[in-house]
Scaffold this active site. Sequence first.
Site, PDB file in Angstrom:
ATOM      1  N   ASP A 240       0.875  -1.167   0.000  1.00 54.94           N
ATOM      2  CA  ASP A 240       0.000   0.000   0.000  1.00 54.94           C
ATOM      3  C   ASP A 240       0.917   1.223   0.000  1.00 54.94           C
ATOM      4  O   ASP A 240       2.092   1.104   0.365  1.00 54.94           O
ATOM      5  CB  ASP A 240      -0.839  -0.079   1.287  1.00 54.94           C
ATOM      6  CG  ASP A 240      -1.510   1.220   1.633  1.00 54.94           C
ATOM      7  OD1 ASP A 240      -2.312   1.692   0.820  1.00 54.94           O
ATOM      8  OD2 ASP A 240      -1.234   1.759   2.726  1.00 54.94           O
TER       9      ASP A 240
ATOM     10  N   ASP B 213       0.078   5.192   0.800  1.00 53.38           N
ATOM     11  CA  ASP B 213      -0.011   6.181   1.864  1.00 53.38           C
ATOM     12  C   ASP B 213      -0.065   5.484   3.226  1.00 53.38           C
ATOM     13  O   ASP B 213      -0.869   4.583   3.445  1.00 53.38           O
ATOM     14  CB  ASP B 213      -1.239   7.086   1.684  1.00 53.38           C
ATOM     15  CG  ASP B 213      -1.059   8.411   2.385  1.00 53.38           C
ATOM     16  OD1 ASP B 213      -0.231   9.212   1.928  1.00 53.38           O
ATOM     17  OD2 ASP B 213      -1.718   8.626   3.420  1.00 53.38           O
TER      18      ASP B 213
HETATM   19  N1  PLP Z   1      -7.577   8.333  -1.914  1.00 54.65           N
HETATM   20  C1  PLP Z   1      -7.138   9.576  -1.653  1.00 54.65           C
HETATM   21  C2  PLP Z   1      -7.830  10.720  -2.292  1.00 54.65           C
HETATM   22  C3  PLP Z   1      -6.053   9.783  -0.800  1.00 54.65           C
HETATM   23  O1  PLP Z   1      -5.617  11.031  -0.545  1.00 54.65           O
HETATM   24  C4  PLP Z   1      -5.431   8.659  -0.201  1.00 54.65           C
HETATM   25  C5  PLP Z   1      -4.293   8.819   0.693  1.00 54.65           C
HETATM   26  O2  PLP Z   1      -3.661   9.851   0.790  1.00 54.65           O
HETATM   27  C6  PLP Z   1      -5.913   7.388  -0.495  1.00 54.65           C
HETATM   28  C7  PLP Z   1      -6.990   7.258  -1.347  1.00 54.65           C
HETATM   29  C8  PLP Z   1      -5.332   6.141   0.115  1.00 54.65           C
HETATM   30  O3  PLP Z   1      -4.202   5.716  -0.556  1.00 54.65           O
HETATM   31  P1  PLP Z   1      -3.487   4.347  -0.152  1.00 54.65           P
HETATM   32  O4  PLP Z   1      -4.384   3.227  -0.608  1.00 54.65           O
HETATM   33  O5  PLP Z   1      -2.180   4.409  -0.885  1.00 54.65           O
HETATM   34  O6  PLP Z   1      -3.316   4.380   1.330  1.00 54.65           O
HETATM   35 CA    CA Z   2      -2.751   3.302   3.178  1.00 51.85          CA
END
Ligand code: PLP
Ligand code: CA
Length: 304
Positions: free
Chosen positions: A27, A29
């Site tokens: 993943d 973020d």
């Molecule tokens: N969608 C948006 C708009 C986001 O800003 C984020 C995280 O910053 C995510 C989804 C989640 O991303 P990930 O699946 O990489 O944690």
């Molecule tokens: Ca995440």
Amino acid sequence: FGFKGCQKIRGPQIRNLLEAKDFFLFDCDGVIWHGEKAISGAAKVVNSLIRQGKNVVFVTNNCTRPRENYVHKFYRLGFTDVMLEQIFSSSYCSALYLRDVVKVRGQVFVIGCDGLRRELQEAGIPCVEEADDPDATIYDCALAPDVKAVLVGHDDKLTFLKLAKASCYLRDPDCLFLATDNDPWHPLSGGRILPGSGSLTAALEVASGRKATVIGKPSRFMFECISSQFRGVDPAQCLMVGDRLETDMLFGSNCGLDTMLTLTGVSQIEEAQEYRNSELTTNHSLVPDYVVDTIADFLPAFEE
Ligand code: PLP
Ligand code: CA
């Protein structure tokens, strides 16, 4: 390994696990970065795994950027070995779903950022052009006659008119209802949060009385995209690393992958333990097999 089920692992246990697996799904973020800042040590971990010949892919529910923006972002943050083929975003997978699974004919009405529209265009999927008339209302605006799908994702320019139009298109039972992801919210710095795609999808589900098909984690479709592009990927050889129980750990469980929670993001180990101790067996799919404080805990495993 005799320590499955929410077990904090370190040192030699991490080394054994990294040796045993040959396919790593990260993943983004909360695991790799926080917004524009790389998590300390993450670039070294990713570059080391790639140089060891491990397969590494990134599975993000963030639908706001096209894939090539991620390649640039990875490079900018010091992940110098990451290539386009390793990136699976909910926007890219939504485009593949529309093109290859439902083979949509007609236009798609998109609630989302320009990056999502760009990804659809690249897959050759026509999107309804939004007229830029600030005075238009749902009483007098034009509706396109050939909308065959509504796709909802994070939209920082959401308007009431867009929601209203989407609700109208969804009156047609032949118009598909898709969501890039169902994330409720995302953490920002300073205790603020960003409402996620799931909050917009919920609004449209209420207005339409319908349920959206979710493309992103925890749905299995993103793993199907990965499997179709990396021949012979064996779930037993995979480790899914994420920071959120309801998306990443459930995604891993749904796809038959071993899962690892890192504590640099949204979910805490106490929540995972509560799910583990829960009487409700469906909650057990949210429990990680392994827990680490940060993926930087992998670093000693790369030393001789
Ligand atoms: N969608 C948006 C708009 C986001 O800003 C984020 C995280 O910053 C995510 C989804 C989640 O991303 P990930 O699946 O990489 O944690
Ligand atoms: Ca995440």
